[in-house]
Every structure is written in structure tokens, then in C-alpha cells.
Design an enzyme around this catalytic site. Structure first.
Site, PDB file in Angstrom:
ATOM      1  N   GLU B  62       0.808  -1.217   0.000  1.00 51.28           N
ATOM      2  CA  GLU B  62       0.000   0.000   0.000  1.00 51.28           C
ATOM      3  C   GLU B  62       0.842   1.268   0.000  1.00 51.28           C
ATOM      4  O   GLU B  62       0.463   2.271  -0.616  1.00 51.28           O
ATOM      5  CB  GLU B  62      -0.976   0.011   1.192  1.00 51.28           C
ATOM      6  CG  GLU B  62      -2.200  -0.877   1.015  1.00 51.28           C
ATOM      7  CD  GLU B  62      -1.937  -2.338   1.328  1.00 51.28           C
ATOM      8  OE1 GLU B  62      -0.811  -2.661   1.757  1.00 51.28           O
ATOM      9  OE2 GLU B  62      -2.841  -3.172   1.138  1.00 51.28           O
ATOM     10  N   HIS B 131     -11.303  -5.420   9.851  1.00 50.88           N
ATOM     11  CA  HIS B 131     -12.048  -5.253   8.599  1.00 50.88           C
ATOM     12  C   HIS B 131     -13.423  -4.644   8.906  1.00 50.88           C
ATOM     13  O   HIS B 131     -14.405  -4.959   8.247  1.00 50.88           O
ATOM     14  CB  HIS B 131     -12.275  -6.592   7.910  1.00 50.88           C
ATOM     15  CG  HIS B 131     -11.077  -7.174   7.232  1.00 50.88           C
ATOM     16  ND1 HIS B 131      -9.948  -7.572   7.896  1.00 50.88           N
ATOM     17  CD2 HIS B 131     -10.840  -7.465   5.928  1.00 50.88           C
ATOM     18  CE1 HIS B 131      -9.075  -8.075   7.030  1.00 50.88           C
ATOM     19  NE2 HIS B 131      -9.593  -8.022   5.836  1.00 50.88           N
TER      20      HIS B 131
HETATM   21  C1  LIG Z   1      -2.259  -4.532   4.373  1.00 50.53           C
HETATM   22  C2  LIG Z   1      -3.265  -5.392   3.681  1.00 50.53           C
HETATM   23  N1  LIG Z   1      -3.477  -5.220   2.365  1.00 50.53           N
HETATM   24  C3  LIG Z   1      -4.367  -5.984   1.712  1.00 50.53           C
HETATM   25  C4  LIG Z   1      -5.073  -6.939   2.375  1.00 50.53           C
HETATM   26  C5  LIG Z   1      -6.100  -7.778   1.625  1.00 50.53           C
HETATM   27  N2  LIG Z   1      -5.640  -9.154   1.528  1.00 50.53           N
HETATM   28  C6  LIG Z   1      -6.043 -10.100   2.400  1.00 50.53           C
HETATM   29  S1  LIG Z   1      -5.344 -11.559   2.127  1.00 50.53           S
HETATM   30  C7  LIG Z   1      -4.451 -10.961   0.831  1.00 50.53           C
HETATM   31  C8  LIG Z   1      -3.518 -11.851   0.093  1.00 50.53           C
HETATM   32  C9  LIG Z   1      -2.357 -12.266   0.905  1.00 50.53           C
HETATM   33  O1  LIG Z   1      -1.595 -13.165   0.185  1.00 50.53           O
HETATM   34  P1  LIG Z   1      -0.425 -13.969   0.866  1.00 50.53           P
HETATM   35  O2  LIG Z   1       0.383 -13.071   1.720  1.00 50.53           O
HETATM   36  O3  LIG Z   1       0.300 -14.697  -0.213  1.00 50.53           O
HETATM   37  O4  LIG Z   1      -1.134 -14.978   1.854  1.00 50.53           O
HETATM   38  P2  LIG Z   1      -2.154 -16.159   1.562  1.00 50.53           P
HETATM   39  O5  LIG Z   1      -3.528 -15.558   1.631  1.00 50.53           O
HETATM   40  O6  LIG Z   1      -1.831 -16.732   0.250  1.00 50.53           O
HETATM   41  O7  LIG Z   1      -1.973 -17.116   2.696  1.00 50.53           O
HETATM   42  C10 LIG Z   1      -4.741  -9.615   0.616  1.00 50.53           C
HETATM   43  C11 LIG Z   1      -4.187  -8.801  -0.467  1.00 50.53           C
HETATM   44  C12 LIG Z   1      -4.871  -7.063   3.765  1.00 50.53           C
HETATM   45  N3  LIG Z   1      -5.561  -7.946   4.508  1.00 50.53           N
HETATM   46  N4  LIG Z   1      -3.949  -6.301   4.388  1.00 50.53           N
END
Ligand SMILES: Cc1ncc(C[n+]2csc(CCOP(=O)(O)OP(=O)(O)O)c2C)c(N)n1
Lengths: 312, 330
Positions: B62, B131
Site C-alpha cells: 500500500e 475489517h
Molecule cells: C495490508 C493489507 N493489504 C491488503 C489486504 C487484503 N488481503 C487479504 S489476504 C491478501 C492476500 C495475501 O496473500 P499472501 O500473503 O500470499 O497470503 P495467503 O492468503 O496466500 O496465505 C490480501 C491482499 C490485507 N488484509 N492487508
């Protein structure tokens, strides 16, 4: 021994499949992120930790909680807003914690757990417990500044932190390959002076060995380590995800790679009775059915207590 | 050519983004999962296909997303960045508060950062504490940032387009509980409404309700219940919080003499306090002490029955209005 491992994997799978059913049936509401297919990372890594070590998970943390010994009944109760839940319904699926089990919580801000884990290790250095911390995050979280800052901080001060990157190839709906120019994520840790390995996260032995070495190094005061565990989630990012981003054939391949299928194949090839193998699944499922039924019968947390625990 | 179509909020946002990309070649649209997947709420569906590399997915970074928006905006682009949940904007608050908000001011107008941040907030049953927050007051405390909070499909369309056209850094706060709501008629393709103003949703003489965001629906339910008892209320929905339509509020309170502010954000330090303070400062004669209905200063629990106990409900608004109208000189 290996049957115990299979049972441990099945406990997480059965818990999460039960959670999925309850989410679809109604007693669980809101967003739920399952770790189906990734269970071996949690089981392997947690097997190497001591009770007083601190684990920091993400919103995909049910498996890590189970592997840490959090009672399934209290997890089910938490997700259903019951007073018997680990946090009496305040945390919910994405944000529950059980510090009494060394599970210092999920986090639904991507990457935010990493700096907090550094602090747990810092406290462990000063409070005489020798506590170390393990923080797990996804491949996508590697792109969050907080993770790089945490790694550098831990490296600069030789703090006992095990950074585990669960690389399941996706960040929500986007493949990690499209979001980084260097697909070997472990190189970022290396560049900061942190010993880093890449392991097959579906292979419990590899996860155990890598974590054992990382824990030994942390306990000995030699600082952080980084483990990139390659794995896959065989379900959507959240319940209801249409998974349109998955290329054809990928899921079939992943279903052969995932740890339960893999360990089952190994056990059968080694001549373990099919019955004994099947019993692991049955036992895990009946434990989880019982835990969920008990939680479902528990009272909802009283709304009059909604403001409890805001302040000391 | 203006045209009337039926859209829900998600569709209206999509139509506004498509029009911005179509009519302003300098716009860029990016964020996590917005391009190929079309957004986690499906709101940006189809835009990457139509507009090519001006619409793209980003890493989960972000700070880099918003910093890049500041940089690109100072060089003539008009970035529209989606921050998936307002809670996540906090990891990049430096870029909003210290950077974007300062560009025009500290350069004495030689530079500017006309970027738009689209985000959403609000509480849905079972959402987690990270959230669920309503954070508009944090942004409203920062001079230099424009803030809009649409609710209806038409406003979602209009406000987004006027935000993109605005030469200041602008945050449009949508509400995810509304995206897939009922369709309504929306005039698309017409002139872009200037920023500012409000929506007069009901008119009456016994009290003024000032409200913004998704909770407006509950306010209207409460007001309709009172009408059965002959109590009539002015309901002013504030679609822009900065600029804020102070004259409209002062004019209404001047006529009714009673003020209730309703928002879903926490009471303490909420923007409702500012509204009441300004009305008090204005010297408009009041027949009763002003009131607020807001989140009962708390973190937000996941369990729906706990969250419902803390968030403003129709009954809370009704009770507050009855008390307000029952108190003071008539
Ligand atoms: C700071 C932030 N930005 C965006 C999100 C939205 N978001 C939730 S899960 C996710 C993907 C995360 O991917 P990864 O780190 O690979 O973990 P995985 O879900 O694959 O375990 C995103 C973008 C968030 N929760 N927090």
C-alpha cells in the site's frame, strides 16, 4: 510415528472442512480463510517449538492454532460467537488468539505479524526466558514493507525470530509470479544477512529439519532464519471464491502434491495397513464433529458484555 | 449523452470508472486484484480488458501504491487507486497524510497531487476487528484531503467522477455492504456534478438529522416510524464530508431548532462532534441539546450479536429522536 503425523494433518483438515460446512449452513458467518493443502507447514514447524515460544499467524491461521494445541472446541466456539470461544467471539475466524498455548494470534493486516514477532523475541532476550518467535505469512506478504523492516530489525540485533513464508503461489486472486521480478523470495532474506532455505512444504521432514535448525540458531542467540515453504491451497482464498484465476489442470496436480495425499501414499507404499491409514481420517473427523457439536450447544456471548475488555 | 440505466452500487462504480478511463486518457486505475480478477467485490470487472495497461494489479504494497500515485499525479497522471479495505490504508497513512496532503500547500501551488483513493468501510456480520472500522474522521482531521461517502448508486457514480475530476487528493469511501444491493435508476453520461452538497432525503419541522454512509438507511426507517406519530424530520445526507455543506445544515437547524447526528464511526472524536460544535458556534438558536448516535466507543467484535449491540441501530435513532423532540420548547 508417521501415522501420528497423518492424524495431525487430518485434524487440521477435518477441523477446516467442518468449519466450511458450518459456514455454509449458517452458524458461522463472515469471511473464512481455510488452509486446506498447507497443513504440513504448520504441523512440521510447530513440532519444533517449545511451549513458551510465540507463534504469530495470519487470517489463514486455524491450522497453526491446532498445531499449537489450541482445543478445537474452543476454536469452533470462537467462530460461532460462543462464550466458550477462545476470545468469546471477539476475534472470530480471522483474528483469534490463545496466548496460553503460545498462539499469539492471527492477523488480517497482511505482514503485520512480522514486526510483532520481533518484539516477542526481543522480550525473550530481556526477560530471561529465552523465548523465540515464529511468524508465518504468505508469499504476497513479502511485498509489504513491514516484513522487510521486521527482517532487517531482527537481523541487525540477532533476534531469535523464525520467518516462515508459506508460498502457496497466490495472493488472494493474483499469482505471485506476476507481482515480483525475483521469484526466489528467500533471496530477500539472504540480502539482509539472514540464513534462508527453500523447502518442499508438503514434506514434513523437510519442514521439520529447516525449523529445527532455525530454532536451534535462534535459541543459541545467532539470530533470525528464513524458511520459504512451497505449498498450495487446494481451496479458494475464502469460502465462496470462484477461483477463476486457477489455470486448468492446476488443481488436479496440487491434489496429488498436497500433504495428506502424499503421506497416505508413502504409508501405503511402506506397507502400513490401509485400515490404519483410514482410521486417522475417521478419528479426526469424529473428534471434530464432537467438538463442533459441543460448541454449537454452548451459549452465545451475551451482548451486554460487548464492551468488556476494552481497558484494564 | 445522458442515459438512464439500472445499476446497483457496484455497477455504478464500474460505470463511473469506465467513463473516467474513457474520457480522461491521463487516468490510471490500479490496486490489489482489480485488473484481471475484476476486484474482490467484482466492481472493476472488465476494465482491464477494455483499457489495457492503464488498469493493473499491484503487489500488496500500500505504501508503494499510494506513494506512486502521489508521484504520478504530480506528473500529470490521474491515478485512481483502490485500497481494498479502509483499514489497510493505515499501513500507508504516511503517503496520504504527510505526502499527498502536503504537495499543493508546501509548494505554494506549484505542484499538486490530483489522485483518487477508492476504498470501502463498514461492518458486516462476522467481519473481523481489522475489517470493520469506520475511519472517516481520521481523514477529515487532515486539511488538504477531500472526502466523499456515497451510498446510493447515483451518488456512487456522480461522486466518483467528481472526485477524479477534482484537482485535490480525494478519498471516496464506499461501503461494501451496499455493492451488491438493489439496482436503482442511475443517470449516466450527464455533466459531472460539482463536489460538495448534500441530499435532502426527508423534510420536516421537528428536528434535523445529519447523517452519512450506510447507516442512512436505518435513519430513514426510524424517521418513517416517527412520521406515523406526526413527527416530521429534515434528513440531510452528507455525501461530501470535505467540502461539507455547512450552510444547508445551519439553515435546517435554524428552522427545526433540534439536531441529531448519526454515524457508524466511534462517537469520541467522530465527525459528529465537529458538526455539533459548528452548529453551537454559529449561534443558531436551539430548542434542545443536540445529540449523537454512533458506535459505542469500542473495538469491533466479530460475533454479530456483539457488534450489533455497539453499532447504531434503527431503534437507537428512533429513541434519540423521540427524546430530542420530546425535550425542549416546542
Ligand atoms: C495490508 C493489507 N493489504 C491488503 C489486504 C487484503 N488481503 C487479504 S489476504 C491478501 C492476500 C495475501 O496473500 P499472501 O500473503 O500470499 O497470503 P495467503 O492468503 O496466500 O496465505 C490480501 C491482499 C490485507 N488484509 N492487508
Amino acid at each position: 510415528m508417521k501415522l501420528d503425523d497423518l492424524l495431525a494433518l487430518w485434524r487440521i483438515r477435518a477441523l477446516e472442512e467442518k468449519i466450511r460446512d458450518l459456514r455454509l449452513e449458517g452458524p458461522i458467518v463472515g469471511s473464512v480463510h481455510l488452509s486446506n493443502g498447507q497443513e504440513s507447514v504448520a504441523v512440521g514447524a510447530c513440532s519444533q517449538l517449545r511451549p513458551h515460544d510465540a507463534v504469530y499467524a495470519t487470517y489463514r491461521g486455524h491450522g497453526w492454532a491446532v498445531a499449537r494445541g489450541v482445543p478445537p472446541r474452543e476454536i469452533f466456539a470462537e467462530l460461532m460467537g460462543r462464550v466458550t470461544g477462545v476470545n468469546a467471539g471477539r476475534g472470530g475466524s480471522a483474528h483469534f488468539s490463545a496466548p496460553q498455548h503460545g498462539f499469539h494470534g492471527e492477523n488480517s493486516i497482511v505482514g503485520a505479524g512480522a514486526p510483532i514477532a520481533v518484539g516477542a523475541a526481543l522480550a525473550g532476550r530481556h526477560d530471561g526466558t529465552g523465548r523465540i518467535a515464529l511468524t508465518v505469512f504468505g508469499d504476497g506478504a513479502m511485498n509489504q514493507g513491514a516484513v522487510t523492516e521486521a527482517m532487517n530489525f531482527a537481523a541487525a540485533f540477532s533476534l531469535g525470530v523464525v520467518f516462515v513464508c508459506e508460498n502457496n503461489r497466490y495472493s488472494e486472486l493474483t499469482p505471485i509470479d506476476a507481482m515480483v521480478a525475483q521469484p526466489d523470495l528467500s533471496q530477500r532474506a539472504t540480502a539482509l544477512g539472514i540464513p534462508a532455505v527453500r523447502v518442499d512444504g508438503n514434506d514434513l521432514a523437510q519442514v521439520r529439519t529447516a525449523t529445527r535448525l532455525a530454532v536451534e540458531s535462534a535459541v543459541a542467540g545467532r539470530g533470525p532464519s528464513f524458511i520459504e515453504a512451497h505449498t498450495q491451497r487446494i481451496v479458494g482464498h475464502y469460502i465462496g471464491d470462484a477461483e477463476q484465476y486457477r489455470p486448468a489442470g492446476e488443481l488436479d496436480r496440487d491434489l496429488r502434491l498436497e500433504p495428506i495425499a502424499r503421506l497416505t501414499r508413502e504409508l501405503l507404499a511402506e506397507g502400513v495397513a490401509a485400515e490404519a491409514v483410514a482410521r486417522c481420517e475417521e478419528r479426526a473427523r469424529s473428534e471434530m464433529d464432537a467438538a463442533a457439536a459441543a460448541a454449537l450447544a454452548d451459549p452465545l456471548t451475551d451482548p451486554a458484555t460487548a464492551k468488556d475488555h476494552l481497558y484494564a | 449523452m445522458p442515459e438512464i440505466v439500472k445499476l446497483n452500487v457496484g455497477g455504478a462504480v464500474n460505470a463511473a470508472l469506465a467513463r473516467a478511463l474513457e474520457e480522461m486518457p491521463e487516468t490510471l486505475l490500479y490496486g490489489e486484484d482489480v485488473a484481471l480478477p475484476g476486484g474482490v467485490f467484482g466492481v472493476t470487472r472488465g476494465l482491464a480488458k477494455r483499457f489495457g495497461d492503464r488498469v493493473f494489479d499491484t503487489p500488496i504494497s500500500e505504501t508503494a501504491m499510494l506513494g506512486a500515485a502521489v508521484g504520478a499525479a504530480t506528473f500529470g497522471r490521474r491515478p485512481i487507486v483502490e485500497i481494498m479495505w479502509i483499514d489497510f490504508s493505515l499501513v500507508a497513512f504516511d503517503q496520504i497524510v504527510n505526502q499527498a496532503a502536503n504537495v499543493r500547500y508546501v509548494s505554494a501551488g506549484r505542484s499538486s497531487a490530483p489522485l483518487t483513493i477508492r476504498t470501502q468501510q463498514g461492518n458486516a456480520p462476522g467481519a473481523c476487528a481489522q475489517h470493520s472500522q469506520n475511519l472517516e474522521a481520521l481523514l477529515l482531521h487532515v486539511p488538504g484531503i477531500r472526502v466523499a461517502m456515497p451510498r446510493t448508486p447515483q451518488d456512487s457514480y456522480d461522486l466518483l467522477l467528481s472526485a477524479v475530476a477534482c484537482d485535490d487528493p480525494t478519498v471516496v469511501i464506499e461501503n461494501r455492504t451496499l455493492y451488491a444491493g438493489p439496482k436503482d435508476t442511475v443517470e449516466v453520461g450527464g455533466p459531472v456534478r460539482p463536489i460538495g452538497g448534500h441530499r435532502a432525503l426527508r423534510s420536516g419541522s421537528d428536528a434535523t438529522v445529519v447523517v452519512w454512509g450506510a447507516v442512512t438507511a436505518k435513519v430513514l426507517d426510524a424517521v418513517d416510524r416517527l412520521e406515523a406519530d406526526g413527527i416530521t424530520v429534515d434528513v440531510l445526507e452528507m455525501v461530501w464530508l470535505n467540502p461539507f455543506d455547512w450552510p444547508a445544515v445551519l439553515d435546517s437547524v435554524g428552522r427545526t431548532g433540534r439536531l441529531l447526528v448519526v454515524h457508524e464511526a466511534a462517537r469520541t472524536g467522530g465527525f459528529g462532534a465537529e458538526v455539533i460544535a459548528r452548529v453551537a458556534e454559529s449561534g443558531v438558536p436551539l430548542r434542545a441539546a443536540p445529540r449523537r448516535v454512533a458506535l459505542d466507543d469500542s473495538r469491533i467484535p466479530s460475533a454479530p450479536q456483539l457488534a450489533a449491540a455497539l453499532l447504531p441501530q434503527t431503534g437507537d435513532v428512533e429513541t434519540a429522536l423521540r427524546d430530542l423532540v420530546g425535550s425542549g420548547a416546542s
